[in-house]
Design an enzyme around this catalytic site. Structure first.
Site, PDB file in Angstrom:
ATOM      1  N   TYR A  71       0.771  -1.236  -0.126  1.00 55.32           N
ATOM      2  CA  TYR A  71       0.085   0.206  -0.109  1.00 55.32           C
ATOM      3  C   TYR A  71       0.864   1.250  -0.001  1.00 55.32           C
ATOM      4  O   TYR A  71       0.755   1.999  -0.943  1.00 55.32           O
ATOM      5  CB  TYR A  71      -0.816  -0.078   1.137  1.00 55.32           C
ATOM      6  N   ARG A  75     -10.432  -0.922  10.408  1.00 53.43           N
ATOM      7  CA  ARG A  75     -10.212   0.465  10.662  1.00 53.43           C
ATOM      8  C   ARG A  75     -10.450   0.950  12.278  1.00 53.43           C
ATOM      9  O   ARG A  75     -11.783   0.477  12.540  1.00 53.43           O
ATOM     10  CB  ARG A  75     -10.606   1.534   9.741  1.00 53.43           C
ATOM     11  N   ASN A  80     -14.185  -0.345  13.480  1.00 54.05           N
ATOM     12  CA  ASN A  80     -14.060  -1.372  14.617  1.00 54.05           C
ATOM     13  C   ASN A  80     -14.466  -1.030  15.854  1.00 54.05           C
ATOM     14  O   ASN A  80     -15.341  -2.056  16.430  1.00 54.05           O
ATOM     15  CB  ASN A  80     -12.350  -1.450  14.636  1.00 54.05           C
ATOM     16  N   GLN A 114       2.653   7.338  15.760  1.00 50.43           N
ATOM     17  CA  GLN A 114       2.085   8.581  15.998  1.00 50.43           C
ATOM     18  C   GLN A 114       1.940   9.134  14.567  1.00 50.43           C
ATOM     19  O   GLN A 114       2.596   8.806  13.803  1.00 50.43           O
ATOM     20  CB  GLN A 114       3.099   9.432  16.768  1.00 50.43           C
TER      21      GLN A 114
HETATM   22  N1  LIG Z   1     -10.474   6.434   4.366  1.00 51.70           N
HETATM   23  C1  LIG Z   1      -8.998   6.914   4.713  1.00 51.70           C
HETATM   24  O1  LIG Z   1      -8.916   7.163   5.849  1.00 51.70           O
HETATM   25  C2  LIG Z   1      -8.151   7.162   3.500  1.00 51.70           C
HETATM   26  C3  LIG Z   1      -6.869   7.527   4.120  1.00 51.70           C
HETATM   27  C4  LIG Z   1      -5.895   7.878   3.002  1.00 51.70           C
HETATM   28  C5  LIG Z   1      -6.015   7.667   1.813  1.00 51.70           C
HETATM   29  N2  LIG Z   1      -7.291   7.049   1.545  1.00 51.70           N
HETATM   30  C6  LIG Z   1      -7.330   6.794   0.093  1.00 51.70           C
HETATM   31  O2  LIG Z   1      -8.854   7.064  -0.484  1.00 51.70           O
HETATM   32  C7  LIG Z   1      -9.169   6.240  -1.347  1.00 51.70           C
HETATM   33  C8  LIG Z   1     -10.744   6.018  -0.998  1.00 51.70           C
HETATM   34  O3  LIG Z   1     -10.518   5.124   0.316  1.00 51.70           O
HETATM   35  P1  LIG Z   1     -11.910   4.556   1.138  1.00 51.70           P
HETATM   36  O4  LIG Z   1     -11.658   4.863   2.519  1.00 51.70           O
HETATM   37  O5  LIG Z   1     -13.033   5.196   0.454  1.00 51.70           O
HETATM   38  O6  LIG Z   1     -11.741   3.094   1.004  1.00 51.70           O
HETATM   39  P2  LIG Z   1     -12.645   2.027   0.239  1.00 51.70           P
HETATM   40  O7  LIG Z   1     -11.999   0.724   0.321  1.00 51.70           O
HETATM   41  O8  LIG Z   1     -13.992   2.165   0.835  1.00 51.70           O
HETATM   42  O9  LIG Z   1     -12.710   2.555  -1.406  1.00 51.70           O
HETATM   43  C9  LIG Z   1     -11.954   2.081  -2.212  1.00 51.70           C
HETATM   44  C10 LIG Z   1     -12.731   1.673  -3.595  1.00 51.70           C
HETATM   45  O10 LIG Z   1     -11.782   1.460  -4.564  1.00 51.70           O
HETATM   46  C11 LIG Z   1     -12.484   0.232  -5.257  1.00 51.70           C
HETATM   47  N3  LIG Z   1     -11.365  -0.702  -5.864  1.00 51.70           N
HETATM   48  C12 LIG Z   1     -10.216  -1.433  -5.102  1.00 51.70           C
HETATM   49  N4  LIG Z   1      -9.584  -1.619  -6.249  1.00 51.70           N
HETATM   50  C13 LIG Z   1     -10.042  -1.420  -7.460  1.00 51.70           C
HETATM   51  C14 LIG Z   1      -9.723  -1.589  -8.698  1.00 51.70           C
HETATM   52  N5  LIG Z   1      -8.526  -2.581  -8.913  1.00 51.70           N
HETATM   53  N6  LIG Z   1     -10.179  -1.027  -9.546  1.00 51.70           N
HETATM   54  C15 LIG Z   1     -11.626  -0.525  -9.314  1.00 51.70           C
HETATM   55  N7  LIG Z   1     -11.897  -0.282  -8.090  1.00 51.70           N
HETATM   56  C16 LIG Z   1     -11.055  -0.688  -7.241  1.00 51.70           C
HETATM   57  C17 LIG Z   1     -12.953  -0.662  -3.978  1.00 51.70           C
HETATM   58  O11 LIG Z   1     -14.047  -1.503  -4.725  1.00 51.70           O
HETATM   59  C18 LIG Z   1     -13.802   0.451  -3.235  1.00 51.70           C
HETATM   60  O12 LIG Z   1     -14.980   0.735  -3.705  1.00 51.70           O
HETATM   61  C19 LIG Z   1      -8.148   5.156  -1.505  1.00 51.70           C
HETATM   62  O13 LIG Z   1      -7.371   5.435  -2.570  1.00 51.70           O
HETATM   63  C20 LIG Z   1      -7.560   5.233  -0.258  1.00 51.70           C
HETATM   64  O14 LIG Z   1      -6.106   4.753  -0.362  1.00 51.70           O
HETATM   65  C21 LIG Z   1      -8.332   6.900   2.364  1.00 51.70           C
END
Ligand SMILES: NC(=O)c1ccc[n+]([C@@H]2O[C@H](COP(=O)([O-])OP(=O)(O)OC[C@H]3O[C@@H](n4cnc5c(N)ncnc54)[C@H](O)[C@@H]3O)[C@@H](O)[C@H]2O)c1
Length: 315
Positions: A147, A188, A192, A278
């Site tokens: 990741y 998460r 959780n 942290q």
């Molecule tokens: N939620 C957070 O705290 C957080 C923090 C930092 C970064 N992000 C980034 O934000 C974005 C969204 O995160 P989220 O929390 O909504 O996660 P999530 O898992 O709910 O959403 C990710 C989405 O991407 C889709 N996906 C995964 N692999 C795929 C692929 N190969 N092709 C098409 N779709 C695919 C999944 O089915 C899902 O709908 C991600 O890129 C994540 O890395 C989130």
């Protein structure tokens, strides 16, 4: 310029992506939600499927996509350790091949493209709080590397496509974000704790629970993303988007117990490998360039999220 834009949201059926689809549709745009449903859920976008300006395409971003769009938001990527460690090779492919395919599409269509990068690019930081010029401390062979390094490589691709092909990029490093539609069992911490509390089950803390995190409510994050996308050509990021107010994991658990009226007890398990101790964003750049800072207090965001999980668990 047309007021209504054709916007692709990859990962649009996920937690943040589905809220983004809601917001863009409410603003009058056409939205193409692209998702392979790996961690996304039809339920997250069910309420949108009869909206004429909304279209869903089941597609894996590791394969090229040929559509005509004005803007792209690249969010496709499993975001929680349980999910991204399930198939690490696919996770890395999603970040790297996904970025190449989305950037290729942006290059061809001349679309502006947003990348959902992450605080994980800082790894287990030796600088606190993290500013955008800190290069990070990531173990390239560890179990989180698929990741962390994937997102780092995606950033590299974004900046190289910008330098080499003049693609209009916007990169945000998102810190822990929470809210309704988080996956109920993705491990998460916020989801959780809420699920465990609503079930009166033991709440598991890793280590002694003194490690700190900052939690940004999803509407605040979307406001930051919108402001970033609206900036001029000269500001491309990366910019931290997150809530600088820190809480220990134990404090979060105690708040969740109080807000749910749960009978849950706290139990302690060993810290997983490479878990950062942290993490706190320095948001001076976002304040300065975007006029942005989070507004939603943890208590208020938790109430909304708890209400969502209460309904979900009852259904
Ligand atoms: N939620 C957070 O705290 C957080 C923090 C930092 C970064 N992000 C980034 O934000 C974005 C969204 O995160 P989220 O929390 O909504 O996660 P999530 O898992 O709910 O959403 C990710 C989405 O991407 C889709 N996906 C995964 N692999 C795929 C692929 N190969 N092709 C098409 N779709 C695919 C999944 O089915 C899902 O709908 C991600 O890129 C994540 O890395 C989130």
């Amino acid at each position: 310029m047309r007021q209504s834009r054709r916007i692709l949201v990859s990962g649009g059926a996920g937690f943040i992506g589905s809220h983004l689809c809601d917001k863009l549709l409410a603003e009058g745009h056409e939205v193409l939600c692209v998702d392979n449903y790996f961690t996304g859920w039809r339920r997250n976008i069910e309420h949108l499927v009869n909206t004429p300006r909304f279209e869903v395409m089941r597609h894996d971003v590791t394969f090229p996509l040929y559509v005509e769009v004005d803007d792209i938001y690249n969010l496709a990527c499993p975001a929680s350790p349980i999910h991204y460690q399930h198939d690490p090779v696919q996770t890395l492919k999603t970040s790297v091949h996904g970025a190449i395919n989305m950037l290729g599409l942006a290059k061809r269509t001349r679309a502006k493209i947003f990348q959902a990068s992450t605080s994980e690019v800082y790894g287990d930081p030796t600088v606190h709080p993290q500013t955008e010029d800190y290069w990070g401390n990531v173990n390239p062979r560890g179990i989180r590397a698929c990741y962390d390094e994937g997102k780092r490589a995606a950033e590299t691709l974004f900046f190289d496509y910008h330098r080499q092909h003049k693609v209009r990029i916007k990169v945000a490093r998102i810190f822990n974000t929470y809210g309704p539609r988080m996956h109920p069992n993705d491990g998460r911490v916020v989801s959780n704790f809420i699920v465990q509390a609503l079930q009166n089950a033991d709440i598991t803390l890793y280590g002694d629970g003194s490690q700190t995190r900052s939690f940004c409510y999803v509407t605040d994050l979307l406001d930051g993303i919108a402001r970033l996308m609206a900036t001029g050509e000269d500001f491309i990021g990366p910019v931290n988007l997150g809530n600088p107010v820190e809480f220990s994991i134990r404090e979060l658990a105690e708040r969740v117990i109080a807000l749910t009226g749960s009978k849950s007890k706290l139990i302690y398990l060993p810290l997983p490998s490479d878990d950062p101790k942290q993490r706190q964003p320095d948001i001076a750049l976002a304040r300065r360039e975007l006029g942005w800072e989070p507004k939603v207090a943890l208590e208020d965001g938790l109430k909304e999220t708890i209400a969502y999980f209460r309904t979900l668990l009852a259904s």
